[in-house]
Design a protein around this motif. Structure first.
Motif, PDB file in Angstrom:
ATOM      1  N   TYR A  60       8.852  -6.670  -7.717  1.00 54.62           N
ATOM      2  CA  TYR A  60       7.870  -6.205  -6.723  1.00 54.62           C
ATOM      3  C   TYR A  60       8.374  -6.546  -5.336  1.00 54.62           C
ATOM      4  O   TYR A  60       9.170  -7.476  -5.155  1.00 54.62           O
ATOM      5  CB  TYR A  60       6.523  -6.925  -6.917  1.00 54.62           C
ATOM      6  N   PRO A  80       7.543  -1.187  -6.969  1.00 51.07           N
ATOM      7  CA  PRO A  80       6.174  -1.303  -6.444  1.00 51.07           C
ATOM      8  C   PRO A  80       6.112  -2.184  -5.198  1.00 51.07           C
ATOM      9  O   PRO A  80       6.829  -3.186  -5.094  1.00 51.07           O
ATOM     10  CB  PRO A  80       5.406  -1.939  -7.608  1.00 51.07           C
ATOM     11  N   LEU A  82       3.423  -4.179  -2.618  1.00 45.50           N
ATOM     12  CA  LEU A  82       2.101  -4.717  -2.301  1.00 45.50           C
ATOM     13  C   LEU A  82       1.957  -4.830  -0.783  1.00 45.50           C
ATOM     14  O   LEU A  82       2.823  -5.404  -0.115  1.00 45.50           O
ATOM     15  CB  LEU A  82       1.935  -6.090  -2.955  1.00 45.50           C
ATOM     16  N   CYS A  98       2.300   5.770  -2.288  1.00 44.72           N
ATOM     17  CA  CYS A  98       2.317   4.963  -3.521  1.00 44.72           C
ATOM     18  C   CYS A  98       2.527   3.476  -3.236  1.00 44.72           C
ATOM     19  O   CYS A  98       3.341   2.807  -3.887  1.00 44.72           O
ATOM     20  CB  CYS A  98       3.380   5.476  -4.500  1.00 44.72           C
ATOM     21  N   GLU A 100       0.459  -0.368  -2.756  1.00 49.06           N
ATOM     22  CA  GLU A 100      -0.655  -1.000  -3.461  1.00 49.06           C
ATOM     23  C   GLU A 100      -1.324  -2.024  -2.554  1.00 49.06           C
ATOM     24  O   GLU A 100      -0.673  -2.980  -2.114  1.00 49.06           O
ATOM     25  CB  GLU A 100      -0.137  -1.649  -4.749  1.00 49.06           C
ATOM     26  N   GLN A 121      -8.218   9.915  -7.137  1.00 45.16           N
ATOM     27  CA  GLN A 121      -7.364   8.982  -7.863  1.00 45.16           C
ATOM     28  C   GLN A 121      -8.052   8.505  -9.136  1.00 45.16           C
ATOM     29  O   GLN A 121      -9.287   8.455  -9.227  1.00 45.16           O
ATOM     30  CB  GLN A 121      -7.024   7.777  -6.979  1.00 45.16           C
ATOM     31  N   TYR A 124      -6.099   3.760  -9.666  1.00 47.41           N
ATOM     32  CA  TYR A 124      -5.087   3.420  -8.652  1.00 47.41           C
ATOM     33  C   TYR A 124      -4.971   1.894  -8.578  1.00 47.41           C
ATOM     34  O   TYR A 124      -5.976   1.192  -8.467  1.00 47.41           O
ATOM     35  CB  TYR A 124      -5.462   3.986  -7.282  1.00 47.41           C
ATOM     36  N   PRO A 125      -3.750   1.342  -8.628  1.00 43.89           N
ATOM     37  CA  PRO A 125      -3.594  -0.120  -8.694  1.00 43.89           C
ATOM     38  C   PRO A 125      -3.941  -0.821  -7.383  1.00 43.89           C
ATOM     39  O   PRO A 125      -3.472  -0.427  -6.314  1.00 43.89           O
ATOM     40  CB  PRO A 125      -2.111  -0.294  -9.039  1.00 43.89           C
ATOM     41  N   VAL A 126      -4.775  -1.853  -7.483  1.00 49.61           N
ATOM     42  CA  VAL A 126      -5.097  -2.704  -6.343  1.00 49.61           C
ATOM     43  C   VAL A 126      -4.939  -4.161  -6.759  1.00 49.61           C
ATOM     44  O   VAL A 126      -4.872  -4.483  -7.948  1.00 49.61           O
ATOM     45  CB  VAL A 126      -6.535  -2.457  -5.826  1.00 49.61           C
ATOM     46  N   HIS A 127      -4.888  -5.038  -5.765  1.00 49.99           N
ATOM     47  CA  HIS A 127      -4.688  -6.467  -6.004  1.00 49.99           C
ATOM     48  C   HIS A 127      -5.797  -7.223  -5.281  1.00 49.99           C
ATOM     49  O   HIS A 127      -5.953  -7.091  -4.069  1.00 49.99           O
ATOM     50  CB  HIS A 127      -3.314  -6.900  -5.497  1.00 49.99           C
ATOM     51  N   ILE A 157     -10.039   3.102  -9.171  1.00 50.70           N
ATOM     52  CA  ILE A 157      -9.086   1.999  -9.012  1.00 50.70           C
ATOM     53  C   ILE A 157      -9.087   1.107 -10.241  1.00 50.70           C
ATOM     54  O   ILE A 157     -10.030   1.121 -11.039  1.00 50.70           O
ATOM     55  CB  ILE A 157      -9.399   1.149  -7.762  1.00 50.70           C
ATOM     56  N   LYS A 160      -4.665  -4.487 -10.679  1.00 45.70           N
ATOM     57  CA  LYS A 160      -3.341  -4.793 -11.219  1.00 45.70           C
ATOM     58  C   LYS A 160      -3.122  -6.304 -11.259  1.00 45.70           C
ATOM     59  O   LYS A 160      -2.513  -6.830 -12.187  1.00 45.70           O
ATOM     60  CB  LYS A 160      -2.273  -4.132 -10.329  1.00 45.70           C
TER      61      LYS A 160
END
Length: 368
Positions: A60, A80, A82, A98, A100, A121, A124-127, A157, A160
């Motif tokens: 990452y 990926p 962030l 794309c 995150e 979406q 969709y990956p979020v943190h 969402i 992730k």
């Protein structure tokens, strides 16, 4: 390496590889490695650094702002990414490229859900970031139920990872506080996982956390300063290699007579006959005024030359009275031997500030 002929930041990608491998060697094989490449990869070159780390199979990247991630994507980076401090105005850009987002408040969560739904979406990956004591960004531990209710209301969402940030992992005198942060985060993670119904990745450790708290490596670690050659401890600094070397040359040498002054505001006055050298690097290049008046120094032919007078926008003047040198000689502002941390200490600051301050107008060259 040939000597430089102008102010140049040399970036050693071999040293970057060494640092990455050293830090990775401290992890369990299953622990993922996130490389922090914000702020032009800590003042170096984010694209060159990211490409080297991508070739080394980093898992990452992290940047501070969306436009930093766009720069990497535009350069062909596919790993990926962030975004640690996203702003709502950039949410559409984040999705388009794309990236995150770190979600750190109810407002940010609501607005990103709205943007993701408007963009149609799905997962969709979020943190999700929790505040466990740094008190900078993040949800409070008691916010888990609120977050879960918002997640249950949308399919746009998916979480992730959940993460937090250690406040003092480099300071072993603060080990009790750090251990409490680790314990609090694990409790939050257990509660969150039980209520969300699946297990996001967990990450907490920065470079010092990787070194000092192996029990907190969890699913992924986030390394920034260590990749660039600084371990926040004497022992680690002996192993890590600074990747950046800021060098310049002597433009002109002056013989200064007693009582003559040097630079703006006549900030330096000679006590005797002295020799000064003018170097083409100044506060527009990252050598700020705090290094003037004898606090900072450079290295010329192996000897320290103190900065005298006030730092100018494009130049500094140094005292070379006791140094054999001539115009055109190489000048080291910092490198692997004369470290940025040494220069930082002379002005009561930290290596982070020195290396990230190097201006983008300074020429970059690469060693690979």
């Amino acid at each position: 390496m040939p000597k430089v002929q102008e102010t140049t930041l040399e970036i050693d990608l071999r040293a970057l590889t060494h640092n990455f491998n050293y830090l990775k060697s401290k992890l369990q094989p299953q622990t993922k490695f996130l490389a922090v490449v914000k702020a032009f990869a800590y003042g170096s070159d984010s694209i060159a650094v990211a490409k080297q780390l991508e070739a080394l199979n980093v898992d990452y990247f992290a940047v501070a702002y969306a436009k930093e991630g766009v720069l990497l994507r535009d350069a062909g980076i596919t790993v990926p990414i962030l975004v640690l401090h996203p702003q709502p105005i950039n949410f559409k850009t984040i999705i388009d490229w794309c990236l995150e987002p770190s979600i750190y408040s109810a407002k940010i969560l609501d607005e990103f859900i709205q943007t993701a739904e408007a963009s149609k979406q799905n997962k969709y990956p979020v943190h999700i970031k929790f505040n466990t004591g740094l008190n900078r960004l993040g949800f409070r531990p008691g916010s888990v139920d609120t977050i879960i209710s918002k997640l249950e209301s949308t399919s746009a969402i998916v979480v992730k990872s959940i993460f937090s940030h250690l406040a003092a992992s480099e300071d072993l005198n603060e080990s009790t506080f750090t251990s409490q942060q680790i314990s609090d985060f694990k409790s939050i993670a257990k509660n969150f996982e039980a209520k969300v119904g699946y297990r996001p990745w967990l990450h907490l450790c920065n470079t010092s956390g990787v070194i000092n708290y192996p029990e907190a490596h969890l699913d992924m670690v986030r390394c920034g300063i260590g990749l660039y050659g600084f371990g926040n401890a004497v022992k680690e600094d002996k192993v890590l290699i600074p990747i950046a070397r800021l060098k310049s040359i002597i433009s002109q040498i002056h013989k200064i007579e007693p009582q003559e002054t040097v630079g703006y505001n006549r900030a330096y006055q000679a006590n005797d006959y002295e020799m000064t050298a003018t170097i083409p690097v100044g506060h527009a290049d990252g050598i700020t005024r705090q290094y003037g008046r004898g606090k900072g120094f450079v290295i010329i032919n192996g000897k320290r030359a103190p900065i005298i007078g006030n730092v100018c926008m494009d130049m500094i003047m140094v005292n070379v009275t006791n140094i054999e040198c001539r115009e055109g000689d190489e000048v080291i502002i910092f490198d692997g031997t004369h470290r940025a941390s040494d220069l930082a200490e002379s002005a009561n600051t930290i290596s982070y500030e020195v290396i990230t301050a190097v201006s983008q107008r300074v020429k970059r060259s690469f060693i690979s």
